[in-house]
Design an enzyme around this catalytic site. Structure first.
Site, PDB file in Angstrom:
ATOM      1  N   ASP A 121      -1.749   0.821  -0.826  1.00 40.69           N
ATOM      2  CA  ASP A 121      -1.831   2.050  -0.034  1.00 40.69           C
ATOM      3  C   ASP A 121      -1.775   1.775   1.455  1.00 40.69           C
ATOM      4  OD1 ASP A 121      -2.017   3.463  -2.363  1.00 40.69           O
ATOM      5  OD2 ASP A 121      -4.185   3.730  -2.277  1.00 40.69           O
ATOM      6  N   ASP A 140      -7.669   1.090  -0.395  1.00 36.78           N
ATOM      7  CA  ASP A 140      -7.186   1.836  -1.548  1.00 36.78           C
ATOM      8  C   ASP A 140      -7.831   3.216  -1.532  1.00 36.78           C
ATOM      9  OD1 ASP A 140      -5.607   2.066  -3.781  1.00 36.78           O
ATOM     10  OD2 ASP A 140      -7.134   1.345  -5.173  1.00 36.78           O
ATOM     11  N   LYS A 195      -8.670   6.743  -3.187  1.00 37.75           N
ATOM     12  CA  LYS A 195      -8.850   7.320  -4.512  1.00 37.75           C
ATOM     13  C   LYS A 195      -9.391   8.741  -4.398  1.00 37.75           C
ATOM     14  CE  LYS A 195      -7.636   3.629  -6.742  1.00 37.75           C
ATOM     15  NZ  LYS A 195      -6.353   3.609  -7.508  1.00 37.75           N
TER      16      LYS A 195
END
Length: 338
Positions: free
Chosen positions: A235, A248, A250
């Site tokens: 990412d 990352d 989420k």
């Protein structure tokens, strides 16, 4: 009198030779009465030992307490041996083929250049497995069980078509969230991106995280580990609170305040870290990781920072999963005997 004298002499003579009386004779039509009487099992018990046992049990009255009973059990049977936690047993395993996560030949700090844009290397589709595929194929049985049970419950509530629509919407929201973050974190569209998505709950959720992020090095960029043979699409690589991290992003409908609530996400982060550190397309290496869990209702996201020590622990677990995946692929390629 004279007639009595012979009789007395005869009696005295008989007393010198005593005669035993004959036993009485009994007659019966049953043979059972003539046999010896059998002893019961109760008569075979050691009565003295049994009495001592009864007195010992009956003497234990209210004086016994849970503490005294535990002490007595400790004396009779020894201390209690606690079973190991499954996670501790898994931590004891070590990879058969160790490969370091960090690369000593690369610099820790990237070369700062304000005019350069973040790397965005496209992912090449080839035969090398992705990080996502490896984690899915080696998912622990317990985690797989709960995931399948959640899916069945959702199908019962929404139906097959409703569940398919739900998963499609979740995927679409996640994609839009990542696109919005990419727009926000791009230097040329920094201010514009922040103004375009104020209504998005996920963006509102990560506002306090974005204030701590700077020096973006990569966005939605592909990585490949040549030695370990896997690929992935990370990412973001940027500084968080002054430390370069693989980040990352989420999304979640439920709070995940602890890193253990993120399941395999830490393994995904360290897999990307190891790939970045050994990928020639990246001139720097990363030593930390960050998992940011954003919420649709706009509540503050939970950041889970992973320092160098924690990343090294998860890297060992990732290598185990990678070996498990490789072993499964070998077993599937072996032809079965007919």
């Amino acid at each position: 009198m004279k007639s009595l004298l012979p009789i007395c002499r005869l009696l005295r003579l008989l007393n010198r030779f005593p005669v035993k009386p004959s036993p009485p004779v009994s007659f019966s039509t049953s043979s059972y009465l003539c046999s010896q009487k059998k002893k019961s099992s109760y008569e075979a018990v050691d009565q003295a030992k049994y009495c001592r046992l009864v007195r010992s049990v009956l003497s234990r009255g209210p004086v016994q307490t849970p503490e005294s009973l535990f002490k007595e059990d400790d004396v009779l049977y020894g201390p209690v041996s606690k079973c190991k936690v499954p996670e501790q047993e898994q931590q004891a395993r070590v990879p058969q083929h160790w490969f370091p996560i960090f690369n000593e030949e690369k610099n820790v700090k990237p070369h700062t250049n304000g005019s350069s844009s973040p790397l965005k290397i496209p992912l090449q589709r080839n035969m090398i497995p992705s990080v996502t595929r490896i984690l899915q194929q080696t998912m622990p049985s317990e985690q797989s069980f709960f995931l399948e049970r959640w899916k069945q419950r959702m199908v019962l509530e929404l139906g097959e078509d409703g569940f398919a629509e739900y998963t499609s919407n979740v995927f679409l929201q996640g994609k839009q969230f990542h696109e919005a973050l990419e727009s926000i974190l791009s230097p040329q569209e920094n201010l514009k991106g922040r103004e375009e998505h104020p209504q998005c709950g996920y963006i509102k959720s990560v506002q306090h995280i974005l204030k701590e992020i700077g020096s973006v090095q990569a966005l939605e960029s592909a990585v490949q580990h040549e030695a370990l043979q896997y690929v992935g699409l990370l990412d973001c690589v940027a500084e968080y609170q002054g430390k370069l991290c693989v980040i990352d992003w989420k999304t979640s409908e439920k709070p995940k305040p602890f890193i253990r609530n993120t399941y395999d996400n830490p393994l995904q982060v360290v897999a990307y870290m190891g790939a970045v550190n050994h990928d020639a397309n990246y001139s720097f290496q990363v030593q930390c990781g960050l998992i940011v869990v954003a919420y649709k209702d706009g509540s503050p996201a939970h950041p889970h920072f992973m320092d160098e020590e924690l990343c090294s622990k998860y890297w060992a677990k990732w290598l185990l999963r990678l070996e498990e995946y490789t072993e499964k692929q070998k077993n599937q390629s072996i032809p079965k005997p007919e």
